[in-house]
Design a protein around this motif. Sequence first.
Motif, short mmCIF file in Angstrom:
data_model
loop_
_atom_site.label_atom_id
_atom_site.label_comp_id
_atom_site.label_asym_id
_atom_site.label_seq_id
_atom_site.Cartn_x
_atom_site.Cartn_y
_atom_site.Cartn_z
N HIS A 12 47.05 37.08 27.49
CA HIS A 12 46.22 36.49 28.53
C HIS A 12 46.97 36.52 29.85
N VAL A 52 42.42 37.36 38.54
CA VAL A 52 43.45 36.96 37.57
C VAL A 52 44.45 36.03 38.23
N GLU A 55 43.00 32.56 38.68
CA GLU A 55 43.05 31.75 37.46
C GLU A 55 44.45 31.21 37.20
N GLU A 145 41.01 42.09 28.69
CA GLU A 145 40.12 42.09 29.85
C GLU A 145 38.82 41.36 29.53
N GLU A 148 39.53 37.64 29.42
CA GLU A 148 39.67 37.14 30.79
C GLU A 148 38.31 36.99 31.46
N GLU A 152 36.71 33.75 33.04
CA GLU A 152 36.30 33.81 34.44
C GLU A 152 34.86 33.32 34.60
N ASP A 175 41.85 27.69 29.50
CA ASP A 175 43.09 28.43 29.32
C ASP A 175 43.75 28.09 27.98
#
Length: 241
Positions: A12, A52, A55, A145, A148, A152, A175
Amino acid sequence: MVNFAQIQRLEHLPAKIAAAIEQEIAAGRLKAGDKLPTEHALARTFGVSRSVVREAIAQLRNEGLIDTRQGVGAFVLDLQRRHVIRIDSNELANRESFRSLFQLRVPLEVEAAGLAALHHTAEDLERLDQALEIMRGMETRWTAEGVEADLEFHCALADGTQNAYYSMFVGFIGDKITNTIAVARARAELEQIVQITLAEHTAVRDAVASRDVLGARAAMHAHIMGAASRLDLQLDMPLRS
């Protein structure tokens, strides 16, 4: 000048970038009051997208290591000013602890979806659509991806509430559970999981876009309960009006 190394796309990414920055803070190379490089500069340095980096910054903020100031930047907090909620990731290997954290998602994200239906901006909706587009590309494979993009989506939804505290807590919880969910998905029937997950996220997005508060809450509840079921977690939390 702090020199960061590029991050390899293995696990991650936001968590890896946050850990790299945290190491610089712990080592004293980033001190209290120091301003972090811009999102653009960090994205270029780490070799990742700005979303990214965003985050990763949110994670550091959630953990009480930095403070972000709208239009100014992110700054390292003094130790005495850090108010930290920490969950040891190793604890989540315990099934009951993981179930308890997952339970917290229900009231938090259901209400976030309802508020986002009321208050989202065009930019928030665009972020939801971009995350969905990436997830649609994962029909035959679920990579880092795709994971993520899933996170997101939830972070963009929380930001759509226009309430920074929702963003903080949704980002923190998301997370913590992302890597565990990724492991579970790796053991599941990939195509089926992707199709179901996409349908659930799309239902949330469409209700939010229509400013349908009750529909957004119901769609998010259905998604979280479905995700829990796919992880063999019994939450016993019906949708409340």
